[in-house]
Design an enzyme around this catalytic site. Structure first.
Site, PDB file in Angstrom:
ATOM      1  N   ASP A 163       0.834  -1.200   0.000  1.00 43.91           N
ATOM      2  CA  ASP A 163       0.000   0.000   0.000  1.00 43.91           C
ATOM      3  C   ASP A 163       0.866   1.246   0.000  1.00 43.91           C
ATOM      4  O   ASP A 163       1.979   1.238   0.500  1.00 43.91           O
ATOM      5  CB  ASP A 163      -0.917   0.016   1.223  1.00 43.91           C
ATOM      6  N   THR A 164       0.286   2.344  -0.543  1.00 52.49           N
ATOM      7  CA  THR A 164       1.029   3.581  -0.738  1.00 52.49           C
ATOM      8  C   THR A 164       0.027   4.705  -0.930  1.00 52.49           C
ATOM      9  O   THR A 164      -1.120   4.462  -1.292  1.00 52.49           O
ATOM     10  CB  THR A 164       1.914   3.462  -2.007  1.00 52.49           C
ATOM     11  N   VAL A 165       0.466   5.966  -0.722  1.00 52.94           N
ATOM     12  CA  VAL A 165      -0.337   7.109  -1.157  1.00 52.94           C
ATOM     13  C   VAL A 165       0.494   7.963  -2.099  1.00 52.94           C
ATOM     14  O   VAL A 165       1.708   8.075  -1.954  1.00 52.94           O
ATOM     15  CB  VAL A 165      -0.837   7.983   0.018  1.00 52.94           C
ATOM     16  N   SER A 180       4.869   6.130   1.840  1.00 51.08           N
ATOM     17  CA  SER A 180       4.390   4.759   1.999  1.00 51.08           C
ATOM     18  C   SER A 180       4.978   4.080   3.224  1.00 51.08           C
ATOM     19  O   SER A 180       6.063   4.426   3.686  1.00 51.08           O
ATOM     20  CB  SER A 180       4.776   3.955   0.748  1.00 51.08           C
TER      21      SER A 180
END
Length: 512
Positions: A333-335, A352
């Site tokens: 997951d990451t933004v 992240s």
């Protein structure tokens, strides 16, 4: 204009811009908010990479905000312990977090507002609470078992032992107070004093090799971006240890095909992207590592001759056999977020904790969730990406920047762990080959070849699936959407066109 994966972060960026902040200020403030409201995807215990294009300068600044292994992390120690790989939820998966160091360096060099002003929205949301959004709630529920494995994570990130649901309010007061310490003290508020002492003592208590000296050492550094040309545009990425090189190799391979010979929704087009990905990811796994401790022949890997060699392996009517030595990690997951200010400065920013909720380890007094980037190392003598003291592991998170004739055209990025190079390539070909607008290019259905199977999203017709199968691909439905993404296109007139991926909870907002 700002585009992020969460509406609260986008609004925060706009508020900072309206209050006189620049693109760097807005990006840091938005990232801090995301570290609170998307805790499964990012956090101040994680890392970041940044591409910054100052207005009217024709250049791109790259900042590597990824952390390093502890000074005691010798490969021989892990081998002597009988380890074959680094467990995703062990203290050894935690490298020193680099995000805060990068935020502080970027702010000191390019920011306009005070650090306290930038962190204030995130502090308020952490202490007073925020509403959990639908995609965040879905991911949270899938990862609840991971959080139940440790008392600290259970107390910090679960409510009565369960994941909060969409619409619930959630608070992280310990994290809020840690953010306030950073707002007051800057870098030392995280890497020295009580915060660092709590993190290090906790990691040591569960077998970690970390020391306070590891945290005191600088993490972030400016690096020279790498680039290639595609359809007349210059595509910029951060250099290794990030996997931006993978996206550039994919584009180099595909530049030898006229994709418009095929419709955007066709088995042939998707087949070419899958094959280019399989080849480029094979290169990634052999070559990408910390360039300070490994030799990486970038000029050769980005050369037209090398692209020709790779492209020659692709057949239009038959999928390649399985590639040897391919070892792809699962989706983390990451933004990602991007901002363009009224002066034309553009920021492409990605933050992240790697896998969902990172290592699942939370230090007891600070509320800081720690990433698990150390699991990206290999425990193999002689490998470029073998763990070593003060070394950075292979990183999946990659911000992108598009320029043409020295003019910044678009900060962009696509989330989704190892999917990111494929996602960036798919997005850019949608834009530059098929002339889609930004939002359509982000929305368009995606496929991803993970080295073994071709994962297709809902929205891809059965006839396309059958076409891929007919030329030898094993096709399976994607359990979750492939990544997310944001972008802001800058017209020559200065007008801005933003987009935000519906696969996340975000939006793009701009104002006159």
């Amino acid at each position: 204009m700002a585009a992020t994966s969460h509406s609260l972060a986008t609004l925060t960026a706009i508020d900072i811009l309206r209050a006189g902040g620049n693109a760097v200020d807005a990006a840091i403030a938005a990232s801090a908010v995301l570290c609170v409201v998307e805790p499964q995807a990012t956090g101040i215990g994680g890392d970041c990479f940044v591409l910054y294009a100052p207005a009217n300068q024709g250049s791109v600044v790259a900042l590597n905000g990824s952390g390093k292994a502890p000074g005691k992390a010798n490969l021989s120690w892990f081998v002597d312990q009988g380890m074959k790989q680094i467990s995703l939820q062990s203290p050894h998966s935690v490298t020193v977090p680099g995000a805060i160091d990068a935020w502080c360096k970027l702010h000191d060099d390019y920011g306009r507002k005070t650090f306290s002003e930038l962190l204030a929205p995130a502090i308020r949301l952490a202490i007073e609470g925020y509403t959990v959004h639908p995609r965040v709630a879905y991911d949270w529920a899938q990862l609840a078992k991971k959080l139940k494995a440790t008392e600290n994570a259970t107390q910090t990130l679960l409510v009565d032992g369960e994941a909060p649901k969409a619409g619930d309010r959630h608070r992280q007061p310990k994290l809020g107070h840690t953010l306030q310490t950073i707002a007051d003290q800057g870098r030392d508020g995280f890497y020295a004093g009580p915060v660092a002492e709590d993190i290090v003592s906790y990691l040591q208590s569960i077998g970690g090799l970390h020391t306070l000296e590891d945290f005191a050492a600088p993490q972030a550094e400016y690096v020279t971006p790498i680039s290639t040309q595609y359809r007349g545009y210059d595509v910029f990425e951060c250099p290794p240890n990030g996997q931006g090189l993978t996206a550039l190799i994919m584009l180099n391979i595909l530049s030898g095909f006229d994709l418009t010979d095929f419709s955007p929704m066709s088995a042939q087009r998707l087949h070419l992207e899958c094959e280019a990905a399989r080849l480029a990811y094979g290169v990634r796994d052999r070559y990408i590592a910390d360039p300070n401790q490994a030799d990486i022949p970038l000029a050769f890997l980005l050369s037209p001759d090398y692209a020709d060699q790779l492209r020659s392996k692709i057949s239009l009517d038959k999928a390649m056999p399985p590639l040897a030595d391919s070892d792809f990690p699962v989706h983390p997951d990451t933004v990602y977020l991007c901002v363009v200010d009224q002066e034309g400065n553009a920021v492409s920013f990605i933050n992240s904790v790697f896998h969902g909720f990172g290592s699942g380890l939370v230090s007891p007094k600070t509320g800081v969730l720690l990433q698990n980037r150390g699991a990206g190392f290999v425990l193999e003598a002689g490998h470029r990406n073998a763990i070593a003291p003060y070394k950075r592991p292979l990183h999946t998170i990659i911000p992108g920047m598009l320029m043409k004739a020295g003019r910044v055209v678009m900060p962009f990025g696509v989330m989704g762990g190892q999917y990111q190079p494929t996602g960036q390539t798919h997005f850019l070909t949608n834009l530059l080959d098929y002339r889609m607008d930004v939002q359509t290019a982000l929305d368009f259905p995606r496929v991803f070849h993970d080295g073994k199977v071709c994962q297709i999203e809902r929205g891809i017709p059965d006839q396309i699936k059958h076409g891929l199968e007919a030329i030898g691909h094993k096709v399976v439905p994607a359990v979750l959407p492939h990544g997310g993404g944001q972008a802001i296109w800058i017209e020559e007139t200065g007008s801005l066109v933003g987009g935000s991926d519906p696969r996340k909870d975000g939006c793009a907002l701009g104002y006159e």
